[in-house]
Design an enzyme around this catalytic site. Structure first.
Site, PDB file in Angstrom:
ATOM      1  N   HIS A 231      56.221  61.283  49.603  1.00  0.00           N
ATOM      2  CA  HIS A 231      55.208  61.052  50.832  1.00  0.00           C
ATOM      3  C   HIS A 231      55.224  59.698  51.547  1.00  0.00           C
ATOM      4  CE1 HIS A 231      52.944  58.610  48.033  1.00  0.00           C
ATOM      5  NE2 HIS A 231      52.703  59.700  47.149  1.00  0.00           N
TER       6      HIS A 231
ATOM      7  N   HIS B 193      55.746  56.712  49.094  1.00  0.00           N
ATOM      8  CA  HIS B 193      56.982  56.574  48.699  1.00  0.00           C
ATOM      9  C   HIS B 193      57.956  55.960  49.908  1.00  0.00           C
ATOM     10  CE1 HIS B 193      55.969  60.380  46.291  1.00  0.00           C
ATOM     11  NE2 HIS B 193      56.077  59.291  45.530  1.00  0.00           N
TER      12      HIS B 193
ATOM     13  N   CYS C 194      44.322  61.165  27.912  1.00  0.00           N
ATOM     14  CA  CYS C 194      44.482  61.893  29.140  1.00  0.00           C
ATOM     15  C   CYS C 194      45.909  62.663  29.508  1.00  0.00           C
ATOM     16  CB  CYS C 194      44.191  61.028  30.586  1.00  0.00           C
ATOM     17  SG  CYS C 194      44.222  61.822  32.007  1.00  0.00           S
TER      18      CYS C 194
ATOM     19  N   CYS D 259      47.642  61.217  32.786  1.00  0.00           N
ATOM     20  CA  CYS D 259      48.296  60.174  32.772  1.00  0.00           C
ATOM     21  C   CYS D 259      49.501  59.977  31.815  1.00  0.00           C
ATOM     22  CB  CYS D 259      46.997  58.957  32.501  1.00  0.00           C
ATOM     23  SG  CYS D 259      45.928  58.920  33.735  1.00  0.00           S
TER      24      CYS D 259
ATOM     25  N   CYS E  54      38.745  60.023  32.754  1.00  0.00           N
ATOM     26  CA  CYS E  54      39.919  59.144  33.347  1.00  0.00           C
ATOM     27  C   CYS E  54      39.484  58.880  34.802  1.00  0.00           C
ATOM     28  CB  CYS E  54      41.279  59.811  33.211  1.00  0.00           C
ATOM     29  SG  CYS E  54      42.293  59.371  34.089  1.00  0.00           S
TER      30      CYS E  54
ATOM     31  N   HIS F 111      41.938  60.757  37.111  1.00  0.00           N
ATOM     32  CA  HIS F 111      42.014  62.326  37.052  1.00  0.00           C
ATOM     33  C   HIS F 111      40.551  62.791  37.205  1.00  0.00           C
ATOM     34  CE1 HIS F 111      46.009  61.229  36.147  1.00  0.00           C
ATOM     35  NE2 HIS F 111      46.297  62.427  36.686  1.00  0.00           N
TER      36      HIS F 111
ATOM     37  N   LYS G 195      42.352  57.014  48.262  1.00  0.00           N
ATOM     38  CA  LYS G 195      43.823  56.497  48.008  1.00  0.00           C
ATOM     39  C   LYS G 195      44.899  57.696  48.239  1.00  0.00           C
ATOM     40  CE  LYS G 195      46.443  56.419  43.839  1.00  0.00           C
ATOM     41  NZ  LYS G 195      46.485  56.490  42.239  1.00  0.00           N
TER      42      LYS G 195
ATOM     43  N   LYS H 208      49.210  61.478  45.185  1.00  0.00           N
ATOM     44  CA  LYS H 208      49.674  62.669  44.721  1.00  0.00           C
ATOM     45  C   LYS H 208      48.606  63.737  43.863  1.00  0.00           C
ATOM     46  CE  LYS H 208      52.371  60.396  41.212  1.00  0.00           C
ATOM     47  NZ  LYS H 208      53.543  59.875  40.837  1.00  0.00           N
TER      48      LYS H 208
END
Ligand SMILES: [Zn+2]
Length: 638
Positions: A20, A23, A128, A131, A145, A148, A297, A300
């Site tokens: 994306h 990256h 988690c 993670c 978390c 998440h 943010k 992904k």
């Protein structure tokens, strides 16, 4: 001659999602750095790749109905195929499933184990799955978390631990004595604030019964290496540590580039692993912010994915690269929108750069049959001034790019481009052409512009290699962007006299955003009504706000809303203002107003508007902005 070296890395990207824009940005940044140091004559090495082990890959593969290796092969391939389309020229692409990498990870694990910095212990904690790590109670947000938004599960496990705590004081001291080790400064401060808390040892294994998609520990076959200890080592395994010539050649000059989400592993785990393995430390960790699309943010795990390829094929790779590098202040977050990209394309690339180049070539064609003229007349002050502007751009490039100050380097180059456009307007070559006695002067003017275009092409080559090559090609001095060397190709006056130049098509055709985008747009940052995105100070500074006095006002026929104003802002401007429903012309004559002076001209109901008058509205009333007492027209507002 001593050849200097430069080694730049991106993180290896985790193969649980497709490439994306996040990256793409990191990788393009590394590519620009690599190209820049090559331009300076360095021998360079540029590494990127993919991170392929861990629970998440096993899960993703299962969901895709395949095995982890096939899954990793597929996604890794997507990354590898994306980079050439962005004109990224990495020297090597590493995968953590490469046998060579596995060998080096095992070698380093054994080395650290032998030195006593890896020990076996049991651990109970909150884990988690997303993670792939245990959380401390205080790290959780409302028991969940933070990444998440899920409650971690309690888990007890015997595992191997890396004695990271042992290196805490050393790391604090190292960062203290090397202030730009982690940069920009805000990220060094962030790492230092992590380090104010006692550092825990790092769990570096998973029992094979729970996870077998990983590198087996060399000293205990019942366990595999946990993701970070495996992934981070790619930076040396790609160089064939410990014995490879690449390692000896490039490791001493290594710099890492990352996004801020992996600051802790790179700012803390990695230096301590390096220290424990007895390697020299990297030079700099360069950390950038997030691209914000819509809101929050660019992540992904939240599913807002902009595919870089979509915009690249639509607007061209160089417009895309330029936008990313010009728009983001390295280290800070930036907003991504297709509209903003098109705006940059039209304003900076089509108008400024494209226009300068095409008018230079057009005049060369018209006045000198398309051949490079000689310098004949003595250079005027105005020529010297323009050359000075170019030298300033070159200085800014040399000073800013090593610090990842891409936007500043580009701003300086564009100041020079704009100065050259003004130079054309002020000199007026078309007038010189009418006067036979000015022929020599005309030759110098056109030659000056040709030389400037050529050097500008060299300066933008790390950012926009394709455009640089196009410009040089048409100027009759073709060269591959990667073969350019500033010391030779940046020299003034090297165009060959009499050499033909070719006009060709516009470098960047203008895009009509509304027509182009409305149907098939990706979410634009500005479309969100709830929250105005933050902009860096530089963006604000680009807006030229001036105090003006309304000299004349009249209604525009057939319009209830529009008034035609003449405003004195040090010079007289015609401005169309949408204040006709709340203000009569006689109300505003003599009023002090605030004007956006550098707005692109627009036509409203057939009347040209050169600027915009600021007004405030709460939905019901509309009030003009004014000053608290009289100010000289033309005064800057800041
Ligand atoms: Zn998590």
């Amino acid at each position: 001659m001593i050849v200097k070296r430069f080694y730049i890395t991106t993180p290896i990207y985790y193969v649980n999602a497709e490439p994306h824009i996040g990256h793409a940005y990191t990788t393009i940044v590394a590519d620009v750095m690599n190209r820049f140091y090559r331009l300076l004559g360095y021998k360079t090495f540029f590494l990127t790749g993919t991170d392929e082990h861990g629970d998440k890959i096993v899960q993703a593969a299962r969901e895709a109905g395949t095995d982890p290796k096939s899954y990793a092969d597929h996604i890794s391939g997507l990354f590898r195929d994306t980079w050439p389309t962005l004109n990224v020229r990495n020297d090597y692409f590493i995968r953590t499933t490469d046998p060579e990498h596995i060998k080096v990870v095992r070698y380093i694990l054994q080395k650290v184990f032998d030195s006593g910095d890896i020990y076996f212990s049991s651990y109970k904690g909150l884990y988690c799955v997303g993670c792939e790590r245990f959380y401390m109670e205080r790290e959780l947000v409302d028991g969940k978390c933070p990444d998440h938004d899920k409650a971690p599960v309690e888990r007890e496990e015997s595992n191997y631990f890396f004695r990271m705590s042992k290196y805490q004081d050393w790391l604090i001291q190292y960062i203290d004595s090397h202030p730009d080790f982690i940069r920009p400064e805000r990220y060094r401060n962030e790492v230092m604030s992590f380090l104010r808390e006692p550092l825990e040892d790092l769990c570096i294994s998973r029992p094979k019964e729970r996870l077998n998609w990983g590198i087996p520990l060399p000293f205990d076959d019942n366990y595999v290496t946990y993701v970070w200890f495996d992934a981070l080592i790619n930076y040396v395994s790609a160089l064939k540590y410990p014995d490879g010539p690449l390692y000896r050649e490039f490791w001493p000059s290594v710099q890492h580039t990352i996004a801020k989400d992996i600051l802790k592993p790179h700012g803390i785990y990695w230096p301590t692993i390096i220290k424990a393995a007895d390697l020299p430390l990297f030079r700099h960790l360069n950390v950038h912010g997030y691209w914000k699309i819509d809101e929050g943010k660019m992540s992904k795990s939240k599913g807002t994915v902009v595919r870089p390829l979509d915009l690249v094929s639509k607007y061209g790779v160089d417009a895309f690269r330029y936008f990313l590098l010009r728009e983001m202040v390295f280290g800070l977050d930036a907003n991504f929108s297709e509209e903003a990209l098109v705006h940059r394309l039209n304003a900076d690339l089509a108008n400024d750069l494209g226009n300068l180049f095409s008018r230079t070539l057009a005049m060369t064609a018209k006045y000198f049959a398309g051949k490079v003229p000689p310098f004949t007349a003595a250079t005027d002050d105005i020529d010297v001034e323009l050359k000075k502007q170019l030298e300033e751009a070159m200085d800014a490039v040399a000073a800013e790019i090593p610090k990842f100050g891409f936007h500043k380097a580009l701003m300086a180059i564009w100041e020079c481009i704009n100065a050259a456009n003004r130079y054309v307007d002020r000199v007026g070559p078309w007038n010189l052409a009418k006067d036979a006695t000015q022929h020599g002067r005309l030759q110098t003017v056109i030659r000056t512009l040709l030389e400037l275009n050529r050097v500008v092409a060299v300066l933008i080559a790390p950012f926009m290699p394709e455009t640089a090559e196009k410009i040089l090609d048409r100027l009759g001095c073709p060269k591959r962007a990667l073969d350019l060397r500033l010391a030779e190709d940046g020299r003034w006056g090297t165009l060959e006299e009499g050499r033909p130049v070719s006009k060709g098509e516009a470098l960047f055709p203008r895009i009509d955003f509304k027509e182009q985008v409305m149907k098939e747009s990706i979410p634009a940052a500005q479309s969100a009504t709830e929250q105005t995105p933050l902009i860096p100070f530089d963006r604000f500074k680009e807006i030229d706000l001036r105090v003006g006095v309304v000299k004349h006002a009249e209604r525009i026929p057939k319009s209830k809303k529009l008034l035609l104003l003449t405003v004195d802002i040090g010079e007289e401007r015609q401005v169309v203002a949408g204040i006709g429903q709340t203000h009569a012309p006689e109300d505003v004559i003599g009023k002090q107003v605030v004007v956006v002076a550098n707005l692109q001209p627009a036509k409203l109901m057939g009347y040209e508007s050169h600027g915009m008058v600021l007004a405030a509205s709460d939905g019901e009333t509309l009030r003009l902005l004014t000053t608290e007492s009289a100010v000289t027209p033309g005064a800057r507002v800041s």
